[in-house]
Design an enzyme around this catalytic site. Structure first.
Site, short mmCIF file in Angstrom:
data_model
loop_
_atom_site.label_atom_id
_atom_site.label_comp_id
_atom_site.label_asym_id
_atom_site.label_seq_id
_atom_site.Cartn_x
_atom_site.Cartn_y
_atom_site.Cartn_z
N ASN A 1 -22.62 44.46 29.44
CA ASN A 1 -21.23 44.43 28.98
C ASN A 1 -20.59 43.68 30.14
O ASN A 1 -20.42 43.97 31.15
CB ASN A 1 -20.49 45.69 28.79
CG ASN A 1 -18.95 45.65 28.78
OD1 ASN A 1 -18.41 44.84 28.12
ND2 ASN A 1 -18.45 46.90 29.10
N ARG B 1 -15.04 47.36 47.91
CA ARG B 1 -16.37 46.53 48.62
C ARG B 1 -16.01 45.14 49.17
O ARG B 1 -16.74 44.62 50.08
CB ARG B 1 -17.64 46.57 47.53
CG ARG B 1 -18.32 47.72 47.63
CD ARG B 1 -19.27 47.50 46.23
NE ARG B 1 -18.31 47.74 44.98
CZ ARG B 1 -18.97 47.59 43.75
NH1 ARG B 1 -20.13 47.12 43.76
NH2 ARG B 1 -18.49 47.58 42.86
N LEU C 1 -6.85 43.20 33.51
CA LEU C 1 -6.90 44.34 34.33
C LEU C 1 -7.05 43.97 35.91
O LEU C 1 -7.71 43.00 36.17
CB LEU C 1 -8.27 45.10 33.96
CG LEU C 1 -8.35 45.66 32.57
CD1 LEU C 1 -9.46 46.68 32.43
CD2 LEU C 1 -6.93 46.32 32.15
N GLU D 1 -22.72 53.29 30.19
CA GLU D 1 -22.39 53.04 31.57
C GLU D 1 -23.65 53.40 32.52
O GLU D 1 -24.58 54.26 32.09
CB GLU D 1 -21.39 53.69 32.39
CG GLU D 1 -19.92 53.30 31.85
CD GLU D 1 -19.70 51.99 31.84
OE1 GLU D 1 -19.71 51.55 32.95
OE2 GLU D 1 -19.45 51.27 30.90
N ASN E 1 9.58 10.88 69.55
CA ASN E 1 10.50 11.32 68.59
C ASN E 1 11.37 12.36 69.15
O ASN E 1 12.37 12.74 68.22
CB ASN E 1 9.77 11.51 67.21
CG ASN E 1 8.84 12.54 67.32
OD1 ASN E 1 8.28 13.03 68.40
ND2 ASN E 1 8.44 13.14 66.23
N GLY F 1 -9.72 55.09 35.35
CA GLY F 1 -10.68 54.26 34.59
C GLY F 1 -10.13 53.22 33.58
O GLY F 1 -9.07 53.03 33.74
C1 UD1 Z 1 -16.86 48.14 33.72
C2 UD1 Z 1 -17.41 48.48 32.48
C3 UD1 Z 1 -19.02 48.25 32.32
C4 UD1 Z 1 -19.08 46.59 32.56
C5 UD1 Z 1 -18.44 46.31 33.92
C6 UD1 Z 1 -18.46 44.83 34.04
C7 UD1 Z 1 -16.27 50.70 31.95
C8 UD1 Z 1 -16.11 52.20 31.73
N1 UD1 Z 1 -17.20 50.02 32.11
O1 UD1 Z 1 -17.63 48.72 34.77
O2 UD1 Z 1 -19.26 48.36 31.01
O3 UD1 Z 1 -20.33 46.29 32.58
O4 UD1 Z 1 -17.15 46.54 34.15
O5 UD1 Z 1 -17.85 44.32 35.20
O6 UD1 Z 1 -15.19 49.87 31.38
N2 UD1 Z 1 -9.75 48.84 36.53
C9 UD1 Z 1 -8.35 49.00 36.45
N3 UD1 Z 1 -7.97 50.51 36.60
C10 UD1 Z 1 -9.00 51.44 36.56
C11 UD1 Z 1 -10.39 50.94 36.84
C12 UD1 Z 1 -10.49 49.89 36.79
O7 UD1 Z 1 -7.54 48.28 36.53
O8 UD1 Z 1 -8.77 52.74 36.64
C13 UD1 Z 1 -9.96 47.46 36.69
C14 UD1 Z 1 -10.87 47.06 37.66
O9 UD1 Z 1 -9.90 46.29 38.84
C15 UD1 Z 1 -11.76 46.04 37.33
C16 UD1 Z 1 -11.91 46.18 35.95
O10 UD1 Z 1 -10.94 47.03 35.60
O11 UD1 Z 1 -10.91 44.66 37.37
C17 UD1 Z 1 -13.42 46.78 35.80
O12 UD1 Z 1 -13.60 48.20 36.80
P1 UD1 Z 1 -14.60 48.51 37.58
O13 UD1 Z 1 -14.46 49.74 38.19
O14 UD1 Z 1 -15.15 47.34 38.24
O15 UD1 Z 1 -15.59 48.89 36.23
P2 UD1 Z 1 -17.11 48.88 36.26
O16 UD1 Z 1 -17.54 50.14 36.60
O17 UD1 Z 1 -17.62 47.74 36.85
CA CA Z 2 -17.03 45.78 38.24
#
Ligand code: UD1
Ligand code: CA
Length: 486
Positions: free
Chosen positions: A186, A23, A16, A171, A402, A92
């Protein structure tokens, strides 16, 4: 015929990389920030390729052109087919994985490993462990990599029943106070049965605090269909620690650097101060090497056995031969021969090639030049576009001129030459074997082997010029004083 219990199914990895990384406060996408010489995306793809999957799919979204180009560049060296899938809107992690699944063959029925591009220390061994656990019979529907977070704020929590079975992931934003007290989190890394994943992604809803499709909801849906859920907790929480901001970026870079230094030390190198020594992930350090404080080894730098590097030295894509010594030096794309001595205060630029036991001394700059074995360029000199033979000595304060304002020209100097201090080599020019030059010579024409080159006229002294023309100066007074004393 029976299949062994740990028979490995076909594996695809979905990485992903569609999120915005707000941030980081950066014009550069989060996953293209570097940790120990490699982008976080690069670390993620190297780890994924290390388990030899059938395919890797990178889900891109925010700044997809830039991220996609980086994927294409990295894919060249991975030895695994890599494709990108576009997630149009960031709805998501469930939506992101659905976009990734659409890039796999519709009948793909093996294991889908899901990981993210912002976990720099995640390695192939850890991913392999997840797949191995997942493949144990009975094979799981979902295997989740978990860890114990010192501060679990923000992470999804692993909810287990009294028998320790994983029920679901909640979450942080949706969790009750009791659930927030759970310290098992997770990591965002999972192995899924492809068929279960495909089916359950279709059942996800957005009835949660963020109004998003949560990948994590697949877990309880799979369990409700009697699927087996395994949670695999890693002891080493840094392996799965993510980067959301630049403070975490620096923290995990320091941790990776600490581990790289430790690996080099365990392999027989002395690193006097690991805290001030920075080593990129593709650097190789030999045995009985000594690295002194303040040294940065970057890119594809290789340090041969028994060499000493530092203090305060930066070597980028540079090779150091066995037993060489490199002190307070900045080198980029250079090659330093065995037993050579460099510095203090030397600057080696691309294609500086120093022969065995050669010496490049203080305030010497070398560019696109080869310096023969046992040849010395000890002091205050610029060597550009030159080939210098063996056992030659270049006098202090010389310049290889040179550049004629339009073209760069080469200077060729033979073996066993002795050129005087302050010699200017006006390229293109050739100095034959065994030739000498006097101090202050401007060499514009070739010097035959064995000749002594001198230039400029005979020295002429105009007596009393200063005394007569600068009568009240300190120079005139000093001269008069000496004259009166004698
Ligand atoms: C997610 C997990 C959480 C876990 C955490 C670990 C879910 C709902 N929650 O939360 O349980 O503890 O990761 O870091 O999955 N991304 C996409 N498209 C999207 C949303 C996210 O590609 O629409 C990618 C982001 O770039 C990132 C990863 O997914 O690499 C995680 O996304 P992020 O928004 O950081 O999830 P968290 O809320 O941290
Ligand atoms: Ca994250």
């Amino acid at each position: 015929m029976t299949t062994p219990d740990t028979d490995r199914s076909q594996t695809a990895v979905i990485v992903l990389a569609a999120g915005s990384g707000t941030r980081m406060k950066s014009a550069t996408p989060k996953m293209l920030h570097r940790v120990c010489g490699r982008t976080m995306l690069g670390h993620a793809l190297h780890a994924a390729a290390g388990i030899h999957p059938e395919q890797i799919v990178v889900v891109v979204g925010h700044q997809r052109e830039q991220v996609g180009a980086a994927v294409a560049e990295l894919a060249v060296d991975l030895g695994v087919p890599v494709t990108t899938a576009v997630q149009e809107e960031q709805n998501g992690t469930g939506d992101a994985v659905a976009a990734g699944m659409a890039a796999l063959p519709a009948d793909f029925s093996g294991t889908v490993l899901v990981t993210t591009s912002d976990i720099p220390l995640l390695d192939a061994d850890t991913l392999r462990e997840v797949v191995t656990r997942h493949d144990l019979r009975p094979r799981a529907s979902v295997t989740i990599l978990t860890s114990t977070a010192p501060d679990p704020t923000g992470y999804g929590r692993i909810v287990r029943n009294d028998d320790g079975e994983v029920l679901r992931i909640v979450e942080h934003k949706d969790a009750s106070d009791d659930e927030r007290a759970i310290d098992e989190v997770n990591s965002g890394i999972y192995a899924f049965d492809a068929r279960v994943l495909r089916e359950k992604l279709g059942e996800l809803g957005t009835d949660n605090s963020q109004g998003e499709l949560y990948l994590t909801d697949v877990i309880q849906l799979a369990r409700q269909s009697n699927g087996l859920i395994r949670g695999h907790r890693v002891e080493d929480a840094d392996l799965v620690a993510g980067v959301n901001d630049r403070v975490q970026l620096a923290g995990l870079a320091a941790e990776m650097n600490r581990r790289l230094c430790e690996t080099a030390m365990r392999a027989g190198a002395t690193i006097v101060d690991p805290g001030s020594t920075w080593v990129d992930v593709d650097v190789h350090i030999g045995r009985d090497v000594t690295i002194l404080p303040g040294t940065h080894l970057t890119g594809s730098t290789v340090i041969g056995d028994g060499a000493t590097v530092g203090p305060d030295t930066t070597l980028q894509d540079t090779t150091v031969g066995e037993g060489a010594s490199v002190v307070r030096t900045h080198a980029v794309g250079a090659s330093i021969g065995p037993g050579a001595e460099v510095g203090p205060f030397a600057y080696l630029r691309p294609q500086a090639e120093l022969g065995e036991r050669s010496k490049i001394g203080t305030f010497v700059e070398v560019k696109k030049s080869s310096i023969g074995a046992h040849t010395k360029v000890p002091h205050l000199t610029y060597v550009g576009d030159a080939t210098i033979g063996e056992h030659t000595n270049i006098g202090a304060s010389s310049v290889f001129v040179n550049y004629d304002g339009v073209n760069k020209n080469r200077t060729v100097i033979g073996d066993h030459c002795r050129t005087g201090s302050d010699t200017m080599f006006i390229a293109p020019v050739t100095v034959g074997d065994g030739a000498y030059s006097g101090a202050g010579t401007v060499i514009k024409n070739d010097v035959p082997p064995g000749a002594l080159a001198v230039s400029g006229g005979r020295q002429r002294n105009i007596d009393d010029w200063v005394i007569e023309n600068r009568p009240d100066s300190g120079s005139a007074e000093a001269a008069l004083r000496t004259r009166n004393d004698s």
